[in-house]
Design an enzyme around this catalytic site. Sequence first.
Site, mmCIF file in Angstrom:
data_model
loop_
_atom_site.group_PDB
_atom_site.id
_atom_site.type_symbol
_atom_site.label_atom_id
_atom_site.label_comp_id
_atom_site.label_asym_id
_atom_site.label_seq_id
_atom_site.Cartn_x
_atom_site.Cartn_y
_atom_site.Cartn_z
ATOM 1 N N THR A 36 10.199 -7.506 7.130
ATOM 2 C CA THR A 36 9.606 -8.269 8.227
ATOM 3 C C THR A 36 10.430 -8.163 9.494
ATOM 4 O O THR A 36 9.890 -8.207 10.603
ATOM 5 C CB THR A 36 9.460 -9.745 7.806
ATOM 6 O OG1 THR A 36 8.550 -9.803 6.725
ATOM 7 C CG2 THR A 36 8.946 -10.621 8.922
ATOM 8 N N SER A 90 9.480 -4.669 1.382
ATOM 9 C CA SER A 90 10.435 -4.634 0.263
ATOM 10 C C SER A 90 9.806 -5.004 -1.078
ATOM 11 O O SER A 90 10.443 -4.813 -2.121
ATOM 12 C CB SER A 90 11.667 -5.496 0.543
ATOM 13 O OG SER A 90 11.445 -6.857 0.279
ATOM 14 N N THR A 149 12.885 -9.621 3.037
ATOM 15 C CA THR A 149 13.467 -10.753 2.305
ATOM 16 C C THR A 149 13.034 -10.789 0.836
ATOM 17 O O THR A 149 13.719 -11.357 0.000
ATOM 18 C CB THR A 149 13.054 -12.092 2.953
ATOM 19 O OG1 THR A 149 11.621 -12.189 2.961
ATOM 20 C CG2 THR A 149 13.596 -12.230 4.357
ATOM 21 N N ASP A 150 11.869 -10.183 0.532
ATOM 22 C CA ASP A 150 11.261 -10.435 -0.779
ATOM 23 C C ASP A 150 12.085 -9.932 -1.966
ATOM 24 O O ASP A 150 12.112 -10.582 -3.017
ATOM 25 C CB ASP A 150 9.845 -9.851 -0.822
ATOM 26 C CG ASP A 150 8.851 -10.686 -0.024
ATOM 27 O OD1 ASP A 150 9.209 -11.812 0.387
ATOM 28 O OD2 ASP A 150 7.725 -10.217 0.199
HETATM 29 C C1 SIN Z 1 9.446 -7.712 2.894
HETATM 30 O O1 SIN Z 1 10.118 -8.225 2.017
HETATM 31 O O2 SIN Z 1 9.565 -6.508 3.217
HETATM 32 C C2 SIN Z 1 8.393 -8.493 3.594
HETATM 33 C C3 SIN Z 1 8.704 -9.935 3.689
HETATM 34 C C4 SIN Z 1 9.930 -10.236 4.494
HETATM 35 O O3 SIN Z 1 10.733 -9.408 4.892
HETATM 36 O O4 SIN Z 1 10.116 -11.465 4.760
#
Ligand code: SIN
Length: 314
Positions: free
Chosen positions: A16, A62, A95-96
């Site tokens: 993100t 991710s 973050t995922d």
């Molecule tokens: C991801 O994990 O690539 C999408 C969600 C995020 O980064 O918060």
Amino acid sequence: MPSASSLVVVIGTGGTIAGTSARPGAHLGYQAGALAAQALVDAVPALAGRPLQTHSLAQLDSCDMDHATWLALAQAVTAQLARPEVAGVVVTHGTDTLEETATFLHRTVAASKPVVLTAAMRPATAPSPDGPQNLLDAVTMAATPGARGVLLAFGGAVYAGAEARKVHGYRVDAFSGGDAGALALWQDGRLRLLREWPAVDGGAAAALAVPVAEWPLVDIVTSHAGARGAALQALVAAGARGIVIAGTGNGSVHRELLAAARAAQAQGVQVWRASRCVDGGVVDSGSPDALVNAGDATPAQARVRLMLALATGA
Ligand code: SIN
């Protein structure tokens, strides 16, 4: 050329933090990983003039992170840390699955210099994105003398990478350090260290010499009311050499699933027990069911640890 040990290398993998949306104001419904690492750096005026190099390794959402990208990332980070002029490395990530990548890097890279992951909950096109401040904090961390280990700079805090976990699906303060808490806090641009830097690990670096296709298959099965052994049995039949059970409470496992786990162990499959609770992990209760306790690790972190243990014996 920058002076000795002042250069920070930013490696982009997507997420993100590099996300863009065609809808002005959107916090959701964007394309993750759309921007390259240099564009993220260019968007932070306070980074102008800092000795930085960027490298876009991947532009993934991710949730699609894969083992081949992990191998390329660990090799890239190791190569950058070996350059005398490099003070530290920043990895931008979604973050995922960040807690999994952080665990992987912690176990495979002897990070005697800082390796700082960072991310964002809002895309770069949001009216008030969190990525630029997180990236600024991460770069500053990576250039901080004495810092070491795999770290996460997020939301004004620094976490030990191996302890960090995502605890919220939408809020901007989406991470926690589990029961250990944060390692440090950013206070008006200054770092307040709350405890010692994490121990340098890298004990499973030998996995980086193993072709990805040969990394042992390890899967996660959740215990729940009405759980059956069928999912675990199917995974073993499909080649799983390790299983992490995301147990209830202090890692308790439904009797049907436990019976399947014991049968799998009898076939040589390693079965670890973690907790599906966000914090607390599994405290050893002397339970005689012979599953290995994953300790403080989340199920996702435990899966990485077990896979690397099986790959290397470390
Ligand atoms: C991801 O994990 O690539 C999408 C969600 C995020 O980064 O918060």
